[in-house]
Motif scaffolding. Structure first.
Motif, short mmCIF file in Angstrom:
data_model
loop_
_atom_site.label_atom_id
_atom_site.label_comp_id
_atom_site.label_asym_id
_atom_site.label_seq_id
_atom_site.Cartn_x
_atom_site.Cartn_y
_atom_site.Cartn_z
N ASP A 141 0.79 -1.17 0.04
CA ASP A 141 -0.29 0.31 0.39
C ASP A 141 0.74 1.03 -0.12
N ARG A 142 1.69 1.15 0.99
CA ARG A 142 2.66 2.33 0.71
C ARG A 142 3.84 2.30 -0.13
N SER A 143 3.93 1.22 -1.40
CA SER A 143 4.91 1.72 -2.23
C SER A 143 4.81 3.15 -2.33
N PHE A 144 3.23 3.31 -3.14
CA PHE A 144 3.37 4.38 -3.90
C PHE A 144 3.81 5.50 -3.83
N TYR A 145 4.26 5.79 -2.05
CA TYR A 145 3.32 6.94 -1.64
C TYR A 145 6.06 7.44 -1.95
N TYR A 146 6.83 6.25 -1.35
CA TYR A 146 7.85 5.72 -0.96
C TYR A 146 8.64 6.22 -2.56
N ASN A 147 8.12 5.89 -3.61
CA ASN A 147 8.00 5.84 -4.88
C ASN A 147 8.23 7.31 -5.11
N HIS A 148 7.85 8.55 -5.00
CA HIS A 148 8.28 9.44 -4.97
C HIS A 148 9.36 10.75 -4.34
N ALA A 149 9.95 9.33 -3.82
CA ALA A 149 10.84 9.99 -3.86
C ALA A 149 12.08 9.55 -4.82
N GLN A 150 13.22 10.88 -4.97
CA GLN A 150 14.19 10.94 -5.97
C GLN A 150 14.93 10.36 -6.19
N TYR A 151 15.74 9.11 -4.77
CA TYR A 151 16.19 8.35 -5.64
C TYR A 151 15.78 7.08 -5.03
N LYS A 152 16.39 6.07 -4.88
CA LYS A 152 15.74 4.75 -4.89
C LYS A 152 16.59 3.48 -4.60
N LEU A 153 17.47 2.95 -2.82
CA LEU A 153 17.82 2.91 -3.19
C LEU A 153 17.81 0.92 -2.23
N SER A 154 18.24 0.19 -2.69
CA SER A 154 17.99 -1.22 -2.02
C SER A 154 19.14 -0.88 -0.60
N VAL A 155 18.50 -1.37 -0.08
CA VAL A 155 19.15 -2.08 1.67
C VAL A 155 19.16 -3.40 1.86
N ASP A 156 18.87 -4.25 1.74
CA ASP A 156 19.00 -5.66 1.59
C ASP A 156 20.21 -6.11 1.48
N ASN A 157 20.37 -6.97 2.92
CA ASN A 157 21.64 -7.62 2.69
C ASN A 157 23.42 -6.17 3.30
N LYS A 158 22.93 -4.89 3.11
CA LYS A 158 24.02 -4.37 2.87
C LYS A 158 24.26 -3.63 3.93
N ALA A 159 25.27 -3.58 4.80
CA ALA A 159 26.07 -3.27 6.12
C ALA A 159 25.29 -2.35 6.24
N VAL A 160 25.42 -1.12 7.58
CA VAL A 160 24.92 0.17 7.38
C VAL A 160 25.86 0.58 6.73
N GLU A 161 27.32 0.64 6.80
CA GLU A 161 28.91 1.39 5.79
C GLU A 161 28.40 0.90 4.67
N GLU A 162 28.28 0.67 4.51
CA GLU A 162 27.70 0.47 2.97
C GLU A 162 26.37 1.37 2.34
N THR A 163 25.74 0.54 3.07
CA THR A 163 24.38 1.88 3.07
C THR A 163 24.85 3.57 2.57
N VAL A 164 25.73 3.85 3.92
CA VAL A 164 26.38 5.31 4.11
C VAL A 164 26.86 5.44 2.96
N GLU A 165 27.75 4.39 2.32
CA GLU A 165 28.60 4.54 0.76
C GLU A 165 27.80 4.92 0.15
#
Ligand SMILES: Nc1ncnc2c1ncn2[C@@H]1O[C@H](COP(=O)(O)OP(=O)(O)O)[C@@H](O)[C@H]1O
Ligand SMILES: O=C(O)C1=C[C@@H](OP(=O)(O)O)[C@@H](O)[C@H](O)C1
Ligand SMILES: [Mg+2]
Length: 172
Positions: A141-165
């Protein structure tokens, strides 16, 4: 320098990633939920139980607009529902901000939330089976709204540091 706004479902890591990104960049970090708690002098749980979700959404919208209009540069971690109410999603495309959707799978969200649900009133009282079903439907239900972001970043299987990078690469 634009404001950096992180959004996504509960447990995707908005608060954790915003805090870590702030340490590396020295850009101050604000968590929308914490700002609401300070302003209301109540925890998120108390706001929901004493005043209900509609009241929370009103405070959330007011605080979001206030933070966006503040002159300081900062990293803002939204609440999971922020883009989904009061047309807040339309504010994500404002030219003065960079909005990033931290996109996590149902399995990632479930595994994090199952250990961390007590401060999240929408799921606090659910058993494991109810929670998995709820997350799946709610995320859809919420994906419609989230997809209004300018950038989408997959965070699955990523350490905090990788997502920050990955965020630093978006900002470069
Ligand atoms: N790779 C990761 N990235 C972000 N958070 C992670 C990661 N691995 C485990 N976590 C945990 O998942 C939870 C994410 O919660 P939080 O940062 O509060 O998310 P949100 O603000 O999006 O609800 C935290 O308890 C965090 O320690
Ligand atoms: O998804 C939601 O509607 C909510 C998410 C929470 O924030 P987090 O996404 O940081 O847990 C918090 O704002 C409130 O419990 C409602
Ligand atoms: Mg959070």
């Amino acid at each position: 320098m634009k404001k950096i706004v992180l959004l996504g479902y509960m447990g995707c890591g908005k608060s954790t990633i915003a805090q870590n990104l702030s340490k590396i960049t020295n850009i101050p970090f604000l968590d929308l939920d914490s700002c609401i708690e300070k302003r209301a002098n109540m925890s998120i749980n108390e706001i929901f139980s004493k005043h209900g979700e509609v009241y929370f959404r009103k405070l959330e919208h007011e605080m979001f607009v206030e933070l966006l209009h503040s002159p300081e540069n900062n990293i803002i971690g939204l609440g999971g529902g922020t883009p989904c109410y009061a047309n807040n999603h339309l504010l994500l495309q404002n030219e003065d901000i960079v909005s990033i959707y931290l996109k996590a799978s149902i399995d990632t969200l479930y595994s994090r939330l199952v250990q961390n649900k007590s401060k999240r009133p929408l799921i606090a009282n659910m058993n494991e089976e109810e929670m998995k079903e709820f997350i799946a439907k709610h995320l859809f239900d919420r994906s419609f709204y989230y997809n209004h972001a300018q950038y989408k970043l997959s965070v699955d299987n990523k350490a905090v540091e990788e997502t920050v990078e990955d965020i630093l690469a978006i900002l470069a």
